[in-house]
Design an enzyme around this catalytic site. Structure first.
Site, mmCIF file in Angstrom:
data_model
loop_
_atom_site.group_PDB
_atom_site.id
_atom_site.type_symbol
_atom_site.label_atom_id
_atom_site.label_comp_id
_atom_site.label_asym_id
_atom_site.label_seq_id
_atom_site.Cartn_x
_atom_site.Cartn_y
_atom_site.Cartn_z
ATOM 1 N N GLY A 29 0.802 -1.093 -0.189
ATOM 2 C CA GLY A 29 0.192 0.125 0.086
ATOM 3 C C GLY A 29 0.535 1.598 -0.462
ATOM 4 C CB SER A 30 0.378 4.362 -0.550
ATOM 5 O OG SER A 30 -1.062 5.146 0.386
ATOM 6 C CB THR A 31 1.634 3.921 4.703
ATOM 7 O OG1 THR A 31 -0.130 4.453 4.267
ATOM 8 C CG2 THR A 31 1.627 4.826 6.284
ATOM 9 C CG ASP A 85 0.816 -3.540 5.679
ATOM 10 O OD1 ASP A 85 0.571 -4.423 5.514
ATOM 11 O OD2 ASP A 85 1.084 -2.879 4.967
ATOM 12 C CB ALA A 87 -4.968 -0.156 8.329
ATOM 13 C CG ASP A 88 -7.820 -0.389 3.672
ATOM 14 O OD1 ASP A 88 -6.950 0.061 3.025
ATOM 15 O OD2 ASP A 88 -7.642 -1.268 3.523
ATOM 16 C CE LYS A 98 -2.965 -5.121 6.813
ATOM 17 N NZ LYS A 98 -2.580 -4.039 5.515
ATOM 18 C CD GLU A 107 -2.035 -6.796 3.240
ATOM 19 O OE1 GLU A 107 -2.972 -6.426 3.388
ATOM 20 O OE2 GLU A 107 -1.382 -4.941 2.682
ATOM 21 C CE LYS A 125 -5.577 5.728 5.131
ATOM 22 N NZ LYS A 125 -4.582 4.352 5.045
HETATM 23 O O1 DER Z 1 -4.395 -3.213 1.190
HETATM 24 C C1 DER Z 1 -4.065 -3.164 2.351
HETATM 25 O O2 DER Z 1 -4.574 -4.035 3.061
HETATM 26 C C2 DER Z 1 -3.354 -1.740 2.444
HETATM 27 O O3 DER Z 1 -2.465 -2.188 3.448
HETATM 28 C C3 DER Z 1 -4.355 -1.105 2.799
HETATM 29 O O4 DER Z 1 -4.567 -1.398 4.205
HETATM 30 C C4 DER Z 1 -3.350 0.570 2.854
HETATM 31 O O5 DER Z 1 -3.427 1.298 2.191
HETATM 32 P P1 DER Z 1 -2.997 2.501 2.320
HETATM 33 O O6 DER Z 1 -1.406 2.550 2.581
HETATM 34 O O7 DER Z 1 -2.331 2.983 0.932
HETATM 35 O O8 DER Z 1 -3.660 3.619 2.378
#
Ligand code: DER
Length: 234
Positions: A29-31, A85, A87-88, A98, A107, A125
């Site tokens: 994901g972007s984070t 990692d 999360a949403d 997630k 994951e 989030k």
């Molecule tokens: O898909 C996933 O599990 C990602 O880690 C997501 O939960 C977070 O994505 P983001 O960092 O792009 O918001």
């Protein structure tokens, strides 16, 4: 600060937990991408060494390779020192939603093998309860009779006004995960009360592979907000 700048702040803070010699779960994901970039940079500068990364998606694997981060997998490293990692959604008990990036199975497998799981988010989030945001709760299902499985999922949460939708790839086809499965997205009108009951009920449906509720998995959540960084520990 933009949302992406906040994501980067949280990610760089998490990488301060990384020590040389660690086996790391590299999130998706972007984070998480900012964390992987930072790890690559510290390796290049010689400030970190002897790191082994276990990627949680083909996308992260390719990105880590491009940065020269040595990679391995769970078969070779069944115990992982630290996961970083995104999360949403994050609730006050550090339960997560997630999987909106489509990588929830790998994951959950890798993060489930970690001694520590540092979740990195921007403040948008944070939620009071999972599932109430009206955004997707992803469930990975086998392609075989996916509609049968989607209907069972929708019916399971009918009291929550649940709508189940097959995630598409934006080109009119079903999105296919790294594992060759589909994602059914559950949209609820009300938050999920008992998360463990919901998790168990979803996993009992034969066509379900895994879902995006990560319960009692994160050991730390780093939240980057306009007013600064907050670190929440389990
Ligand atoms: O898909 C996933 O599990 C990602 O880690 C997501 O939960 C977070 O994505 P983001 O960092 O792009 O918001």
């Amino acid at each position: 600060l933009t949302q992406d700048e906040l994501k980067k702040i949280a990610a760089y803070k998490a990488v301060e937990f990384v020590e040389s010699g660690m086996v790391l779960c590299l999130g998706t994901g972007s984070t998480a991408k900012h964390a992987v970039d930072r790890i690559g940079e510290l390796l290049r500068q010689g400030k970190l060494n002897n790191i082994i990364g276990i990627p949680t998606s083909k996308q992260t694997q390719e990105h880590a390779i491009s940065l020269g981060i040595p990679l391995s997998d769970l078969d070779s490293h069944p115990t992982v020192d630290l996961a970083i990692d995104g999360a949403d959604e994050v609730d006050p008990h550090l339960n997560l939603v997630k999987g909106r990036g489509g990588s929830l199975l790998r994951e959950k497998m890798v993060e489930g093998a970690c001694k520590k799981f540092v979740c990195i988010v921007d403040e948008s989030k944070l939620v009071k309860h999972l599932g109430g945001s009206g955004l997707a709760l992803p469930v990975e299902v086998v392609p075989f009779c996916w509609k049968f499985t989607a209907d069972k999922l929708q019916n399971l949460f009918k009291d929550w006004g649940c709508i189940a939708r097959l995630r598409n790839d934006g080109k009119g086809e079903a999105f296919v995960t790294d594992n060759g499965n589909y994602i059914v997205e559950l949209y609820m009108e009300k938050e999920i009360g008992d998360l463990q009951v919901a998790s168990d009920a979803v996993l009992r449906i034969a066509g379900v592979v895994e879902h995006g509720m990560f319960l009692d998995m994160a050991t730390t959540v780093i939240v980057a907000g306009e007013l600064g960084i907050t670190i929440k520990n389990k």
